[in-house]
Design an enzyme around this catalytic site. Structure first.
Site, PDB file in Angstrom:
ATOM      1  N   TRP A 142       0.841  -1.205   0.000  1.00 29.34           N
ATOM      2  CA  TRP A 142       0.000   0.000   0.000  1.00 29.34           C
ATOM      3  C   TRP A 142       0.876   1.255   0.000  1.00 29.34           C
ATOM      4  CZ3 TRP A 142       0.425  -3.491   3.898  1.00 29.34           C
ATOM      5  CH2 TRP A 142       0.472  -3.095   5.232  1.00 29.34           C
ATOM      6  N   ASP A 143       0.833   2.127   0.985  1.00 35.15           N
ATOM      7  CA  ASP A 143       1.523   3.427   0.910  1.00 35.15           C
ATOM      8  C   ASP A 143       2.928   3.283   0.329  1.00 35.15           C
ATOM      9  OD1 ASP A 143      -0.731   3.964   2.388  1.00 35.15           O
ATOM     10  OD2 ASP A 143       0.296   5.043   3.981  1.00 35.15           O
ATOM     11  N   ARG A 167       1.885  11.503  12.275  1.00 32.57           N
ATOM     12  CA  ARG A 167       2.648  10.519  11.507  1.00 32.57           C
ATOM     13  C   ARG A 167       3.028  11.078  10.128  1.00 32.57           C
ATOM     14  NH1 ARG A 167      -2.811   7.837  11.774  1.00 32.57           N
ATOM     15  NH2 ARG A 167      -3.833   8.122   9.746  1.00 32.57           N
ATOM     16  N   GLU A 189      -3.505  13.090   5.583  1.00 36.52           N
ATOM     17  CA  GLU A 189      -2.413  12.120   5.643  1.00 36.52           C
ATOM     18  C   GLU A 189      -1.316  12.425   4.619  1.00 36.52           C
ATOM     19  OE1 GLU A 189      -3.882   7.929   6.884  1.00 36.52           O
ATOM     20  OE2 GLU A 189      -5.227   8.573   5.282  1.00 36.52           O
TER      21      GLU A 189
END
Length: 423
Positions: free
Chosen positions: A47-48, A193, A278
């Protein structure tokens, strides 16, 4: 306007701005992804994702190899929906930026003092031959911890592969302070984060962007007129909007090792609009500063709606703003309504290419879905002043290099960049 610290007050993403967000805007919508998409590895969920780059944001080729990093989890141990329970940073390499080969985990087993490795960025250390620094989020469930951290090592390559050494010691960088950014005591739904490290071309200093929340006890403050903005008559703000308080944060490095940092006030806040901004990152182009972030349909405040995707803000006055929402609303690249969860975690590179991962693709049967866990087609984005436009669709996971990394100095890397552009 400057605050007492001499830093511009945060720019506001207002409810009035977000009311202009329209799903399926043809200039700001990601084309649909085919149900029969290819998978880059059948062993790991992916993913990311972010590329190996220099500290100025350019995607790097090392000895002819392109390298990317991603959150990965073993498909035999974790399902798509609990993959974060096994999240680690993996790396892939390729010739030319496609057809990626999985190389393994970046950090040594046991190096992270907490349970999970979440998103960040990876840079070639300036002025070095092969030193690499990864900035990531060191995350723990009990006790609840989310700490931007750094780990250092070295990259090596030959004609057959790429590998890393080191990455056995993690250094915590900074933590939510409860003053500029909400900590767990103030907000047990807090976010802190996704560090993104870069040199600001205006002052030559090193900064890190990150996701945070506005410092306040969650739900105790009403959304004010400034956060609402100029809305039509009789527009009501639901009381539940006060529970959404996203912020794009920034910290300044205090030493050349990038191990000591000072928190600064947020650049953009979304109080009453959205609860998550994010993976913030930045692109400097034509005298403008473009600030990008990703967000979800599900994290919008009550009374507002928008697609999963990329949101952006533009400043004519450098990194500290003030910022205005790109395209008037902030929406840059959203999922289509026909496939609202097709892709996420977009990363906008300095050449306008946008990578993301495939999440969930519906079939012709509305009850049947296919989970992705692999890279989506790359999108080309054109930035024109305060506007952005989707212009091209590239191949799946296409992340080409912008410069060849040369060890001698930064000027030689600039020459290498020109060489690549002229090929």
């Amino acid at each position: 306007m400057l605050n007492k610290a001499g830093i511009a007050e945060p720019s506001l993403w207002t409810r009035a701005d977000a009311m202009k967000v329209h799903t399926d805007d043809p200039t700001a919508t990601m084309p649909t992804i085919d149900y029969d998409f290819p998978v880059m590895t059948d062993k790991y969920w992916v993913w990311d994702t972010w590329p190996l780059r220099d500290i100025n944001g350019q995607v790097v080729s090392f000895q002819g190899w392109s390298v990317i990093f991603a959150l990965v989890a073993d498909r035999t141990k974790y399902g798509w929906h609990n993959r974060n329970d096994g999240a680690r940073i993996g790396y892939f390499y390729s010739r030319g930026g496609s057809n990626w080969i999985f190389g393994g985990h970046l950090l040594k087993d046991g190096a992270n003092p907490r349970s999970w490795e979440w998103s960040g960025c990876t840079i070639m250390a300036p002025g070095t031959a092969n030193s690499v620094e990864v900035f990531f989020t060191s995350v723990n469930d009990t006790p609840s911890e989310s700490v931007p951290a750094q780990c250092k090592g070295y990259i090596y390559a030959d004609d057959k592969s790429v590998w890393f050494d080191g990455f056995d010691k993690v250094t915590d960088l900074f933590q939510a302070d409860g003053l500029y950014y909400a900590d767990y005591a103030e907000n047990n739904f807090w976010d802190f984060r996704d560090p993104h490290v870069f040199i600001n071309p205006e002052d030559g200093k090193t900064y890190a962007l990150f996701e945070g929340n506005v410092a306040m006890e969650r739900g105790t403050v009403a959304v004010g007129e400034e956060e609402i903005g100029p809305v039509p008559p009789k527009t009501e703000t639901p009381d539940g909007a006060r529970y959404c308080a996203a912020a794009i944060g920034i910290a300044q490095a205090l030493n050349e090792a990038r191990t000591e940092w000072k928190l600064l006030p947020p650049l953009v806040t979304a109080f009453g609009v959205n609860d998550q901004t994010e993976r913030p990152h930045v692109v400097f182009q034509n005298g403008l500063t473009y600030l990008f972030t990703i967000s979800h349909h599900s994290t919008y405040a009550d009374g507002l709606s928008g697609p999963d995707g990329v949101y952006g803000f533009v400043s004519e006055n450098g990194i500290f703003g003030p910022y205005e929402p790109l395209n008037g609303s902030g929406l840059v690249l959203g999922n289509p309504s026909s496939q609202p969860y097709q892709a996420y975690s977009h990363y906008v590179m300095t050449n306008g290419l946008v990578t993301s991962f495939i999440d969930t693709i519906p079939s012709s049967d509305p009850n049947v879905y296919r989970y992705g866990g692999t890279l989506a087609p790359t999108i080309k984005l054109e930035l024109v002043g305060h506007r952005s436009f989707v212009t091209e669709v590239k191949g799946y996971g296409y992340i080409p290099p912008q410069i060849e990394w040369l060890a001698e100095d930064e000027s030689s890397n600039s020459a290498a960049a020109l060489s690549l552009l002229n090929k």
